[in-house]
Motif scaffolding. Structure first.
Motif, PDB file in Angstrom:
ATOM      1  N   ARG A   1      13.741  84.221  80.309  1.00 54.22           N
ATOM      2  CA  ARG A   1      14.379  85.306  79.569  1.00 54.22           C
ATOM      3  C   ARG A   1      15.754  84.912  79.034  1.00 54.22           C
ATOM      4  NH1 ARG A   1      14.253  90.096  81.543  1.00 54.22           N
ATOM      5  NH2 ARG A   1      16.223  90.813  80.651  1.00 54.22           N
ATOM      6  N   THR A   2      16.397  83.918  79.673  1.00 59.74           N
ATOM      7  CA  THR A   2      17.707  83.479  79.188  1.00 59.74           C
ATOM      8  C   THR A   2      17.608  82.748  77.856  1.00 59.74           C
ATOM      9  OG1 THR A   2      17.604  81.389  80.434  1.00 59.74           O
ATOM     10  CG2 THR A   2      18.616  83.287  81.535  1.00 59.74           C
ATOM     11  N   LEU A   3      16.397  82.355  77.482  1.00 59.54           N
ATOM     12  CA  LEU A   3      16.163  81.729  76.177  1.00 59.54           C
ATOM     13  C   LEU A   3      15.681  82.747  75.149  1.00 59.54           C
ATOM     14  CD1 LEU A   3      14.401  78.389  77.231  1.00 59.54           C
ATOM     15  CD2 LEU A   3      16.852  78.862  76.973  1.00 59.54           C
ATOM     16  N   GLY A   4      15.662  84.011  75.557  1.00 61.55           N
ATOM     17  CA  GLY A   4      15.264  85.064  74.626  1.00 61.55           C
ATOM     18  C   GLY A   4      13.872  85.613  74.834  1.00 61.55           C
ATOM     19  N   LEU A   5      13.158  85.144  75.844  1.00 58.38           N
ATOM     20  CA  LEU A   5      11.778  85.573  76.074  1.00 58.38           C
ATOM     21  C   LEU A   5      11.741  86.917  76.803  1.00 58.38           C
ATOM     22  CD1 LEU A   5      10.152  82.137  76.906  1.00 58.38           C
ATOM     23  CD2 LEU A   5       9.660  83.591  74.937  1.00 58.38           C
ATOM     24  N   ILE A   6      12.169  87.946  76.093  1.00 61.38           N
ATOM     25  CA  ILE A   6      12.110  89.308  76.580  1.00 61.38           C
ATOM     26  C   ILE A   6      11.583  90.195  75.452  1.00 61.38           C
ATOM     27  CG2 ILE A   6      13.956  89.099  78.282  1.00 61.38           C
ATOM     28  CD1 ILE A   6      15.888  90.189  76.221  1.00 61.38           C
ATOM     29  N   ALA A   7      10.955  91.287  75.813  1.00 64.13           N
ATOM     30  CA  ALA A   7      10.406  92.187  74.798  1.00 64.13           C
ATOM     31  C   ALA A   7      11.528  92.990  74.145  1.00 64.13           C
ATOM     32  CB  ALA A   7       9.397  93.132  75.428  1.00 64.13           C
ATOM     33  N   PRO A   8      11.449  93.242  72.841  1.00 57.97           N
ATOM     34  CA  PRO A   8      12.466  94.062  72.170  1.00 57.97           C
ATOM     35  C   PRO A   8      12.539  95.446  72.806  1.00 57.97           C
ATOM     36  CG  PRO A   8      11.091  92.957  70.558  1.00 57.97           C
ATOM     37  CD  PRO A   8      10.432  92.759  71.893  1.00 57.97           C
ATOM     38  N   ALA A   9      13.736  95.931  73.027  1.00 58.15           N
ATOM     39  CA  ALA A   9      13.919  97.235  73.657  1.00 58.15           C
ATOM     40  C   ALA A   9      13.937  98.351  72.618  1.00 58.15           C
ATOM     41  CB  ALA A   9      15.227  97.246  74.456  1.00 58.15           C
ATOM     42  N   GLY A  10      13.253  99.459  72.924  1.00 58.97           N
ATOM     43  CA  GLY A  10      13.315 100.648  72.088  1.00 58.97           C
ATOM     44  C   GLY A  10      12.630 100.533  70.744  1.00 58.97           C
ATOM     45  N   ARG A  11      11.692  99.588  70.595  1.00 60.57           N
ATOM     46  CA  ARG A  11      10.986  99.419  69.313  1.00 60.57           C
ATOM     47  C   ARG A  11       9.492  99.418  69.580  1.00 60.57           C
ATOM     48  NH1 ARG A  11      13.890  97.513  64.896  1.00 60.57           N
ATOM     49  NH2 ARG A  11      16.071  96.982  65.290  1.00 60.57           N
ATOM     50  N   ARG A  12       8.877 100.585  69.423  1.00 67.36           N
ATOM     51  CA  ARG A  12       7.466 100.729  69.757  1.00 67.36           C
ATOM     52  C   ARG A  12       6.564  99.961  68.808  1.00 67.36           C
ATOM     53  NH1 ARG A  12       4.249 106.528  70.334  1.00 67.36           N
ATOM     54  NH2 ARG A  12       2.238 105.646  71.027  1.00 67.36           N
ATOM     55  N   TRP A  13       6.885  99.997  67.528  1.00 64.61           N
ATOM     56  CA  TRP A  13       6.009  99.398  66.518  1.00 64.61           C
ATOM     57  C   TRP A  13       6.541  98.064  65.997  1.00 64.61           C
ATOM     58  CZ3 TRP A  13       1.655 101.863  66.769  1.00 64.61           C
ATOM     59  CH2 TRP A  13       1.638 103.227  67.076  1.00 64.61           C
ATOM     60  N   TRP A  14       7.334  97.382  66.808  1.00 65.76           N
ATOM     61  CA  TRP A  14       7.981  96.182  66.304  1.00 65.76           C
ATOM     62  C   TRP A  14       7.013  95.072  65.859  1.00 65.76           C
ATOM     63  CZ3 TRP A  14       7.687  91.365  68.711  1.00 65.76           C
ATOM     64  CH2 TRP A  14       7.175  91.353  70.012  1.00 65.76           C
ATOM     65  N   PRO A  15       5.829  94.897  66.484  1.00 65.85           N
ATOM     66  CA  PRO A  15       4.927  93.857  65.952  1.00 65.85           C
ATOM     67  C   PRO A  15       4.507  94.117  64.511  1.00 65.85           C
ATOM     68  CG  PRO A  15       4.275  94.464  68.180  1.00 65.85           C
ATOM     69  CD  PRO A  15       5.274  95.484  67.739  1.00 65.85           C
ATOM     70  N   LEU A  16       4.294  95.398  64.155  1.00 63.78           N
ATOM     71  CA  LEU A  16       3.945  95.719  62.772  1.00 63.78           C
ATOM     72  C   LEU A  16       5.122  95.465  61.840  1.00 63.78           C
ATOM     73  CD1 LEU A  16       1.854  99.013  63.181  1.00 63.78           C
ATOM     74  CD2 LEU A  16       1.035  96.684  62.737  1.00 63.78           C
ATOM     75  N   GLU A  17       6.323  95.724  62.320  1.00 61.48           N
ATOM     76  CA  GLU A  17       7.515  95.419  61.519  1.00 61.48           C
ATOM     77  C   GLU A  17       7.592  93.922  61.245  1.00 61.48           C
ATOM     78  OE1 GLU A  17      10.996  96.896  63.413  1.00 61.48           O
ATOM     79  OE2 GLU A  17      10.206  98.906  63.684  1.00 61.48           O
ATOM     80  N   ILE A  18       7.317  93.132  62.271  1.00 61.31           N
ATOM     81  CA  ILE A  18       7.358  91.672  62.123  1.00 61.31           C
ATOM     82  C   ILE A  18       6.298  91.216  61.138  1.00 61.31           C
ATOM     83  CG2 ILE A  18       7.103  89.456  63.300  1.00 61.31           C
ATOM     84  CD1 ILE A  18       9.658  90.950  63.989  1.00 61.31           C
ATOM     85  N   LEU A  19       5.111  91.808  61.204  1.00 62.00           N
ATOM     86  CA  LEU A  19       4.061  91.463  60.249  1.00 62.00           C
ATOM     87  C   LEU A  19       4.523  91.756  58.826  1.00 62.00           C
ATOM     88  CD1 LEU A  19       1.196  90.609  59.488  1.00 62.00           C
ATOM     89  CD2 LEU A  19       0.439  92.947  59.982  1.00 62.00           C
ATOM     90  N   GLY A  20       5.158  92.897  58.631  1.00 64.28           N
ATOM     91  CA  GLY A  20       5.691  93.227  57.305  1.00 64.28           C
ATOM     92  C   GLY A  20       6.714  92.220  56.838  1.00 64.28           C
ATOM     93  N   PHE A  21       7.615  91.824  57.732  1.00 69.62           N
ATOM     94  CA  PHE A  21       8.610  90.809  57.398  1.00 69.62           C
ATOM     95  C   PHE A  21       7.934  89.491  57.019  1.00 69.62           C
ATOM     96  CE2 PHE A  21      11.979  93.150  59.916  1.00 69.62           C
ATOM     97  CZ  PHE A  21      12.860  93.283  58.863  1.00 69.62           C
ATOM     98  N   ALA A  22       6.893  89.102  57.781  1.00 69.61           N
ATOM     99  CA  ALA A  22       6.210  87.832  57.527  1.00 69.61           C
ATOM    100  C   ALA A  22       5.514  87.831  56.167  1.00 69.61           C
ATOM    101  CB  ALA A  22       5.193  87.554  58.639  1.00 69.61           C
TER     102      ALA A  22
END
Length: 222
Positions: free
Chosen positions: A51-72
């Motif tokens: 987790r110190t390298l950033g391997l933690i889930a985003p907090a407070g973002r339920r639909w964040w995978p779909l947001e990432i897909l949109g960004f991609a």
């Protein structure tokens, strides 16, 4: 005492960054695997968790995978519609993606490359470059209180090394890969999670591979 301890770890970080840089610059074995090995040893020595390298889930973002897909998707369109054509016209060269010609119409190879892209490429490269390397560069440059300036410099150095690791795609490929690296780094810090960069990387590569499957190598749109 705390200051002395911080200085010691900055020296260690300098050694880690140097080894990582040499591995990439000299293309030792598979640089991503070398960096992952360094990251594993680094975490063990420091008694830290991934987790110190950033391997933690985003907090407070339920639909964040779909947001990432949109960004991609948006990033892919920007890359083939603007970035690559501009670079090709300025340099008079073309990105070398000829090695992907064999993917066209080959379902088995597509499946194999998709598995590869979501493991070694998306997870492996993001942990190695945006996780381990960026984190250690920020520590080296800014210490325990690394701020925005340290983050920008760390992102730029890691992006250059990431681009250098893709010289098989020619000058255009190196430059676009560097720019991709900055995009993935931005996502990591925007979502405060390396998983955001992992998903973006995986989606981006998947879009490209599927396009290669249907139409063969894809270059700039104009």
């Amino acid at each position: 005492m705390a200051g002395s301890r911080s200085s010691t770890w900055r020296i260690v970080a300098a050694g880690e960054v140097l080894l990582a840089g040499v591995a990439v610059a000299l293309d030792l074995w598979m640089p991503t695997l070398v960096l992952l090995g360094l990251a594993s040893v680094s975490l063990l020595v420091r008694r830290q968790r991934p987790r110190t390298l950033g391997l933690i889930a985003p907090a407070g973002r339920r639909w964040w995978p779909l947001e990432i897909l949109g960004f991609a998707v948006a990033w892919t369109l920007l890359t083939i519609g603007v970035t690559i054509p501009v670079l090709e016209h300025l340099s008079g060269t073309r990105q070398d993606v000829s090695q992907f010609a064999v993917v066209q119409g080959n379902v088995g190879l597509l499946a194999l490359l998709l598995a590869f892209t979501w493991t070694l490429a998306a997870i492996g490269e993001e942990v190695a470059y945006r996780g381990f390397l960026v984190t250690r560069l920020r520590e080296l440059i800014g210490g325990d209180r690394a701020g925005a300036a340290a983050t920008v410099v760390a992102a730029a150095v890691a992006a250059l090394l990431f681009g250098w690791a893709h010289t098989e795609q020619g000058l255009i490929g190196v430059v676009t890969t560097c720019i991709d690296a900055l995009f993935f780094t931005w996502l990591r810090f925007r979502y405060r999670s390396l998983w955001a960069a992992v998903l973006a990387h995986g989606f981006n590569n998947t879009i490209g591979l599927v396009a290669y499957f249907f139409v063969g190598p894809v270059y700039g749109l104009w």
